[in-house]
Design an enzyme around this catalytic site. Structure first.
Site, PDB file in Angstrom:
ATOM      1  CB  SER A   1      -0.624  -0.172   1.239  1.00  0.00           C
ATOM      2  OG  SER A   1      -2.254  -0.888   0.468  1.00  0.00           O
TER       3      SER A   1
ATOM      4  CE  LYS B   1      -4.980   1.869  -0.511  1.00  0.00           C
ATOM      5  NZ  LYS B   1      -3.658   0.974  -0.278  1.00  0.00           N
TER       6      LYS B   1
ATOM      7  CB  SER C   1      -4.668   1.803   3.591  1.00  0.00           C
ATOM      8  OG  SER C   1      -3.950   1.238   2.648  1.00  0.00           O
TER       9      SER C   1
END
Length: 578
Positions: A117, A120, A364
């Site tokens: 993640s 991101k 997230s």
């Protein structure tokens, strides 16, 4: 493998057919990394020759005279990366001065690893750069027919543009607007227009095991979320035990539009330990509840992704229309564009992209990342696809120091294992974005170490407590099975802001989050001579308190699907994953 260190130095609403224009970049140009004049990583450091790399790993020592140049925390990072759980694994670590870009420590910083993640970070930066913090998503109800005596002649269109925050009450609000306009009957069909995005709802690089879980929900331009985490394209399934053993448990779905079929074969049994299985059938909007549930246990609540998010959203709106006294005499058609001349009868505007950064980054949320990527594609090329969005995002972040020749970005969330990014590129991005007008708002939406609250501390809210990093480190977490990452900012004992990126891959067992925490805690504790109570000597490694990670033995069984994804930190534990 090489290790290097240095001394501590120096919108107005637009018509859905009308594109929102890209905001001009404040400086620099896409495709010419570093040309904007922003500070980038500078390499004024001690470098270990390749032939010396193995000796460095084994002895954790530096060549003669190098110790004087090493920051006080460098040895702590070396020790953390020598953890037995990383034997046979790979690591990529960079620490830099946020203001000057000077690299203070680097271990395999150029190695491409799965960032999970941490993907991101470039996605969010590209969204703010291209769309702008004020960008919003309209959802409209349209028609071409006339309204006469409460009858709307022809079809009624529900047009989505990608809003991932639509709730049941928002669809009810659209129905209320229509009723207030005097509509009581629609003579034609309800038509769901999700054509802003392409038909690829499930990314080609995602694991099919993730398909039914909320963090792997399909992506559509027309969706509904069951909660204010805005998990678009999912439902909340609650199983409540019967009153007596042998009774069938009660199953409820929210939002409940009748779109999903529920097959409940579970039974209530004595005691409190039994937990039922709750699955969504592959490729179908069918929920299966089987096994047993203890009569004395509390209800079991889980999130499950739907298979057809557009169909689910249309069904929720159809239910809202009926509840507001509006009858649709025809059926429901999916995936057809509203005619160009259709007039808007009801409308809902989303929160801004700047506001969306809060649930997106703190929790997230994978779906938010993919909606932003497809929106970027539509705004820059008229194509709401992953390929178009990723291409535009790569161009955007090239202007923030990320060299497009050094990394692979296949999706926006990091759920795919096909994203490969060096920690050095993430560090360059974190340094460069500090010059942007939107940076303070973006920085505030990064998770914060040991800051209570899901939408304040986010996925770091239970980590690094009782250390100098508490309420100090702002960073994006990342987790996949066999991959963990933590990249962000921390201020040291002298008040100097540091950028760090730690990416660890191919370990066995649970994610070694405590290793990341030891590194960041060491950075926060460090200062010039005397400021940390060590007279400039390296402080002893502080063990952060964290409920996020318990060290696992090498070779431990891999976690089951759904138990080791970054977004899982944002939800209560799923008791059905055993």
């Amino acid at each position: 493998m090489t290790t290097t260190t240095a001394s501590a130095g120096s919108a107005d609403r637009a018509d859905p057919a009308r594109s929102r224009h890209r905001r001009p970049r404040s400086s620099g140009s896409p495709g010419s990394p570093g040309s904007s004049g922003r500070p980038r990583r500078t390499r004024a450091w001690f470098t270990v020759p390749a032939a010396a790399g193995l000796a460095l790993v084994l002895s954790l020592s530096s060549p003669a005279g190098a110790d004087a140049e090493r920051p006080g925390w460098a040895g702590t990072i070396d020790l953390a990366l020598a953890d037995p759980r990383l034997h046979g694994a790979q690591s990529s670590v960079v620490v830099a001065d946020a203001a000057t870009g000077e690299v203070l420590y680097e271990r395999n910083g150029e190695n491409r690893l799965m960032p999970a993640s941490n993907s991101k970070l470039p996605t969010s930066v590209a969204a703010l750069d291209i769309l702008g913090p004020g960008y919003t998503y309209p959802t409209d109800v349209l028609a071409t027919g006339r309204i006469s005596h409460g009858r709307l002649r022809g079809d009624l269109y529900l047009r989505g543009t990608g809003d991932p925050t639509l709730l049941h009450e928002d669809y009810a609000g659209l129905a209320r607007q229509l009723a207030d306009a005097g509509v009581r009957t629609v003579t034609g069909d309800l038509v769901a227009d999700d054509t802003r995005f392409d038909d690829e709802h499930f990314h080609w690089g995602w694991n099919v095991d993730d398909e039914q879980y909320y963090y792997g929900a399909p992506v559509s331009a027309l969706t509904v979320a069951p909660d204010t985490d805005y998990d678009a394209g999912t439902v909340i399934v609650t199983v409540t035990p019967g009153e007596q053993p042998g009774d069938r448990p009660e199953v409820s779905v929210w939002p409940d539009s009748g779109f999903l079929t529920v097959r409940n074969t579970a039974a209530t049994v004595a005691g409190s330990s039994a937990t039922p299985s709750i699955t969504r059938v592959h490729g179908q909007d069918v929920l299966v509840v089987d096994g047993s549930i203890g009569a004395d246990r509390s209800p079991v609540r889980v999130w499950r992704a739907v298979h057809d998010p557009t169909g689910h959203a249309a069904a929720v709106f159809a239910t809202a229309l009926a509840e507001h006294g509006i009858t649709v005499r025809g059926g429901t058609r999916l995936g057809e564009a509203a005619p160009a001349g259709a007039r808007v009868l009801a409308s809902h505007e989303s929160m801004t992209v700047g506001e969306l950064m809060n649930p997106f980054m703190k929790l997230s949320n994978n779906g938010h990342a993919e909606v932003l990527i497809k929106t970027i594609g539509w705004e820059t090329s008229g194509e709401g696809s992953w390929s178009a969005g990723i291409a535009a995002a790569r161009t955007s972040v090239a202007g923030f120091g990320m060299d497009p020749d050094t990394y692979v970005l296949a999706d926006g969330s990091g759920l795919t294992r096909r994203n490969w990014i060096p920690s050095a590129e993430l560090a360059d991005l974190l340094i460069a974005v500090r010059d942007e007008e939107w940076f303070p708002g973006w920085y505030a939406q990064l998770p914060v170490a040991c800051e209570p609250g899901r939408l304040t501390g986010g996925t770091l809210r239970s980590r690094m407590c009782g250390t100098p990093a508490e309420k100090n480190a702002h960073a994006k977490t990342g987790t996949l099975t066999g991959a963990t990452a933590l990249s962000g900012y921390v201020t040291d004992a002298d008040g100097r802001e540091l950028v760090f990126s730690v990416v660890l891959n191919y370990y066995l067992g649970a994610a070694p989050k405590d290793i990341e925490d030891r590194i960041v805690t060491a950075l926060a504790a460090h200062g010039a001579a005397g400021t940390d109570g060590t007279d400039g000597a390296e402080p002893a490694a502080e063990q952060p308190r964290s409920t996020a990670t318990a060290p696992a033995e090498p070779g431990a069984q891999q976690p089951r699907p759904g138990t080791e994804h970054d977004a899982a930190d944002a939800k209560p534990a799923d008791p059905t994953l055993r």
